[in-house]
Motif scaffolding. Structure first.
Motif, mmCIF file in Angstrom:
data_model
loop_
_atom_site.group_PDB
_atom_site.id
_atom_site.type_symbol
_atom_site.label_atom_id
_atom_site.label_comp_id
_atom_site.label_asym_id
_atom_site.label_seq_id
_atom_site.Cartn_x
_atom_site.Cartn_y
_atom_site.Cartn_z
ATOM 1 N N PRO A 43 0.830 -1.212 0.000
ATOM 2 C CA PRO A 43 0.000 0.000 0.000
ATOM 3 C C PRO A 43 0.854 1.247 0.000
ATOM 4 O O PRO A 43 1.905 1.295 0.639
ATOM 5 C CB PRO A 43 -0.814 -0.128 1.299
ATOM 6 C CG PRO A 43 -0.025 -1.072 2.158
ATOM 7 C CD PRO A 43 0.659 -2.010 1.203
ATOM 8 N N PRO A 45 1.748 5.327 0.752
ATOM 9 C CA PRO A 45 1.451 6.275 1.807
ATOM 10 C C PRO A 45 0.259 7.139 1.422
ATOM 11 O O PRO A 45 0.009 7.400 0.249
ATOM 12 C CB PRO A 45 2.736 7.125 1.895
ATOM 13 C CG PRO A 45 3.777 6.310 1.222
ATOM 14 C CD PRO A 45 3.075 5.483 0.191
ATOM 15 N N VAL A 46 -0.472 7.633 2.412
ATOM 16 C CA VAL A 46 -1.611 8.501 2.128
ATOM 17 C C VAL A 46 -1.151 9.792 1.494
ATOM 18 O O VAL A 46 -1.740 10.318 0.573
ATOM 19 C CB VAL A 46 -2.393 8.786 3.441
ATOM 20 C CG1 VAL A 46 -3.425 9.864 3.214
ATOM 21 C CG2 VAL A 46 -3.072 7.495 3.918
ATOM 22 N N LYS A 182 -4.793 6.157 14.554
ATOM 23 C CA LYS A 182 -4.332 5.253 13.504
ATOM 24 C C LYS A 182 -3.255 5.951 12.685
ATOM 25 O O LYS A 182 -3.462 7.035 12.141
ATOM 26 C CB LYS A 182 -5.484 4.840 12.602
ATOM 27 C CG LYS A 182 -5.070 3.870 11.506
ATOM 28 C CD LYS A 182 -6.238 3.476 10.618
ATOM 29 C CE LYS A 182 -5.785 2.518 9.517
ATOM 30 N NZ LYS A 182 -6.914 2.141 8.610
ATOM 31 N N LEU A 183 -2.085 5.311 12.585
ATOM 32 C CA LEU A 183 -0.958 5.881 11.852
ATOM 33 C C LEU A 183 -0.768 5.157 10.535
ATOM 34 O O LEU A 183 -1.001 3.949 10.430
ATOM 35 C CB LEU A 183 0.324 5.782 12.684
ATOM 36 C CG LEU A 183 0.313 6.499 14.044
ATOM 37 C CD1 LEU A 183 1.643 6.277 14.762
ATOM 38 C CD2 LEU A 183 0.030 7.987 13.882
ATOM 39 N N VAL A 184 -0.328 5.894 9.522
ATOM 40 C CA VAL A 184 -0.041 5.314 8.210
ATOM 41 C C VAL A 184 1.423 5.583 7.878
ATOM 42 O O VAL A 184 2.035 6.534 8.366
ATOM 43 C CB VAL A 184 -0.946 5.905 7.112
ATOM 44 C CG1 VAL A 184 -2.386 5.508 7.345
ATOM 45 C CG2 VAL A 184 -0.811 7.415 7.031
ATOM 46 N N GLU A 185 1.967 4.729 7.053
ATOM 47 C CA GLU A 185 3.367 4.869 6.651
ATOM 48 C C GLU A 185 3.562 6.139 5.835
ATOM 49 O O GLU A 185 2.717 6.517 5.024
ATOM 50 C CB GLU A 185 3.775 3.643 5.828
ATOM 51 C CG GLU A 185 5.230 3.630 5.396
ATOM 52 C CD GLU A 185 5.556 2.433 4.522
ATOM 53 O OE1 GLU A 185 6.674 2.374 4.006
ATOM 54 O OE2 GLU A 185 4.671 1.576 4.353
ATOM 55 N N ASN A 186 4.681 6.811 6.028
ATOM 56 C CA ASN A 186 5.013 8.038 5.310
ATOM 57 C C ASN A 186 6.376 7.917 4.666
ATOM 58 O O ASN A 186 7.320 7.410 5.266
ATOM 59 C CB ASN A 186 5.008 9.240 6.267
ATOM 60 C CG ASN A 186 5.440 10.517 5.572
ATOM 61 O OD1 ASN A 186 4.778 10.970 4.648
ATOM 62 N ND2 ASN A 186 6.543 11.092 6.001
ATOM 63 N N GLU A 196 5.882 8.164 9.988
ATOM 64 C CA GLU A 196 4.473 7.846 10.207
ATOM 65 C C GLU A 196 3.664 9.127 10.348
ATOM 66 O O GLU A 196 4.172 10.150 10.830
ATOM 67 C CB GLU A 196 4.290 7.002 11.471
ATOM 68 C CG GLU A 196 4.860 5.588 11.380
ATOM 69 C CD GLU A 196 4.629 4.800 12.635
ATOM 70 O OE1 GLU A 196 4.250 3.608 12.541
ATOM 71 O OE2 GLU A 196 4.823 5.381 13.736
ATOM 72 N N GLU A 199 -3.747 9.043 10.057
ATOM 73 C CA GLU A 199 -4.508 8.864 8.822
ATOM 74 C C GLU A 199 -5.397 10.071 8.537
ATOM 75 O O GLU A 199 -5.523 10.506 7.395
ATOM 76 C CB GLU A 199 -5.351 7.598 8.915
ATOM 77 C CG GLU A 199 -6.086 7.268 7.621
ATOM 78 C CD GLU A 199 -6.845 5.972 7.719
ATOM 79 O OE1 GLU A 199 -6.553 5.060 6.917
ATOM 80 O OE2 GLU A 199 -7.728 5.848 8.602
ATOM 81 N N LYS A 259 -8.607 9.510 4.589
ATOM 82 C CA LYS A 259 -8.168 8.249 4.024
ATOM 83 C C LYS A 259 -8.054 8.301 2.507
ATOM 84 O O LYS A 259 -7.089 7.814 1.927
ATOM 85 C CB LYS A 259 -9.119 7.136 4.443
ATOM 86 C CG LYS A 259 -8.688 5.750 3.971
ATOM 87 C CD LYS A 259 -9.620 4.680 4.492
ATOM 88 C CE LYS A 259 -9.161 3.297 4.038
ATOM 89 N NZ LYS A 259 -10.048 2.224 4.541
#
Length: 494
Positions: A43, A45-46, A182-186, A196, A199, A259
């Motif tokens: 996936p 990163p956002v 909730k954290l997303v990869e950066n 991180e 989101e 998201k």
């Protein structure tokens, strides 16, 4: 001269044939892949990494000369970019002071940047970063970066007399306010030192910046150091974004990320004169305001597997500055004032220029991506900060070298066509000068550009590229050209 023109056209034809053949071969891969079992990529990163996309390192070594500290509150990086660019003689029955020289020439540009960042507050939900960039831009562009609306080298400073003395390019505070745990990869970069992000979050960048760091970003066509080189390919030519001669301004960018979508607003200082180095700090009379909405979903719906990522961005802007109307300058000249129309003689404070832009990108297969842009501005007020384009249409793509065991190599092909409005045409036809264009007269036609490159990853952060740009009607003048511009680029990421 005719023999040299014929050779130039033959070279351009060979470039077009080679690029088109490779792209058609890529389409055959697309047809094959749709019948095969889908391949699931990791996936994304956002938030896409601005300016310099991070190369795919799953099958290669480090993307930089020296590895960065992944879990440190400090970020140190840098880059060096050298571009050698040349063109041969081309057809030109006349030239003006702002023309692309027809005799043939070659120039070299050099750009070096030191990126420094420190995470003052380390909690990803409320992170605060301090960012600083030191930059040096040396060398020159062909014809001193004059004569083309879509100039061929984005590294070139439009006023070479500024010299190569290092200067502060960016200095910013970056604040993140998270609305979820909730954290997303950066993708760690000079603008986002952390690995991180929440989101759902609100972000602020305040200080000295370049607006294309945050707006009109495209992972296929935004990075002149690893991708295309043309001004109107890497940025939307009709977006007359607030900037000084070097491309920087002071401002604030606010951004909300969710998201699947983001919304951004930017307020920035405008230059005091067209293409000027000094900025006007009186926001009541001069400012650039920008709005962008980004939606991250596949553009082709059920025609592609769900893992094929797509994004569309819609941008609008309004500039207030000390600008003039082309029509007023033309009327003054036709009434007997001066020897040519002069836009500076009719400038007024708080004049308004506005426009719109659309930007999209879509993965077709694991190795093939396409992108495009459309841009429009009202075109009555003078081009003031970026380039002399009132309307632009762009479409292209890139092809990864994964199929020949070169996962970090890229082949790119793009076509862009630029235009100006009737009053702008008449201004140039009567002998007027913009800050980029002015052949003395004009036989108008759209400026059409075909660009192709191959970017070769050699070792760690070292890349070499060959680039060809075939330009029909340079400076919107069908009496001049076509011209083929050849480039060799070396890029190093530290």
């Amino acid at each position: 001269m005719t023999g040299k023109l014929n050779r130039t056209c033959l070279l351009a034809g060979a470039c077009i044939w080679l690029s088109a053949s490779t792209f058609l071969a890529a389409q055959t891969q697309l047809a094959t892949e749709t019948t095969a079992a889908p391949q699931i990529d990791a996936p994304a990163p956002v938030t896409p990494a601005p300016v310099t996309p991070v190369p795919d390192t799953s099958e290669t070594d480090s993307p930089t000369m020296f590895p960065h500290w992944e879990h440190s509150r400090f970020f140190i990086g840098g880059q060096a970019n050298i571009i050698f660019q040349a063109h041969g003689p081309f057809h030109s029955p006349y030239e003006g002071v702002n023309s692309l020289l027809s005799r043939g020439e070659y120039k070299t540009s050099l750009l070096g940047t030191l990126f420094l960042g420190a995470r003052v507050i380390t909690d990803p939900k409320f992170a605060l970063d301090a960012l600083f960039d030191l930059e040096s831009a040396g060398g020159r562009g062909d014809s001193e970066a004059l004569g083309l609306a879509g100039f061929t080298n984005l590294d070139v400073v439009r006023n070479p007399n500024l010299g190569s003395t290092p200067y502060m390019a960016r200095v910013q505070l970056h604040q993140t306010i998270g609305f979820t745990s909730k954290l997303v990869e950066n993708a760690q970069s000079q603008f986002y030192p952390g690995t991180e992000l929440p989101e759902r979050r609100l972000e602020f960048h305040v200080g000295k910046m370049s607006l294309p760091d945050f707006l009109d970003i495209n992972s296929i066509g935004s990075d002149s150091h690893l991708q295309f080189m043309n001004w109107t390919v890497d940025n939307n030519g009709a977006w007359d974004y607030a900037a000084d001669t070097r491309g920087y301004t002071y401002g604030i960018v606010s951004e909300y990320d969710d998201k699947a979508w983001s919304v951004r607003y930017a307020l920035a200082l405008m230059p005091t004169v067209a293409n000027g180095i000094d900025l006007d700090w009186a926001l009541r009379r001069a400012s650039g305001q920008n709005w962008e909405f980004e939606f991250r979903k596949p553009l082709l719906g059920r025609l592609l597997p769900p893992e094929r990522k797509g994004t569309i961005r819609i941008l609008s802007y309004v500039n207030h500055a000390h600008m003039g109307l082309y029509r007023d300058a033309n009327k003054a000249f036709l009434a007997g004032e001066g020897t040519r129309p002069v836009i500076q003689n009719v400038e007024k404070f708080s004049a308004v220029k506005y426009g719109f832009a659309l930007n999209f990108e879509q993965e077709l297969t694991r190795d093939i991506r396409m992108f495009g842009r459309f841009g429009w501005n009202e075109g009555q007020h003078e081009s003031f900060a970026y380039t002399e384009v009132d309307q632009t249409v762009e479409f292209g793509g890139d092809y990864s070298g994964r199929r020949w065991s070169r996962p970090s190599d890229k082949l790119g092909l793009v076509f862009v066509t630029n235009a100006i409005k009737k009053d702008h045409q008449d201004y140039l036809k009567l002998g007027g000068l913009g800050f980029l264009l002015g052949d003395g007269k004009l036989n108008y036609a759209r400026e059409d550009i075909l660009e192709s490159y191959y970017n070769l990853h050699t070792w760690r952060g070292i890349y070499y590229a060959l680039d060809l740009q075939f330009i029909e009607h340079p400076g919107y003048n069908q009496d001049r050209g076509p011209v083929l511009v050849e480039s060799v680029r070396m890029h190093v990421d530290f």
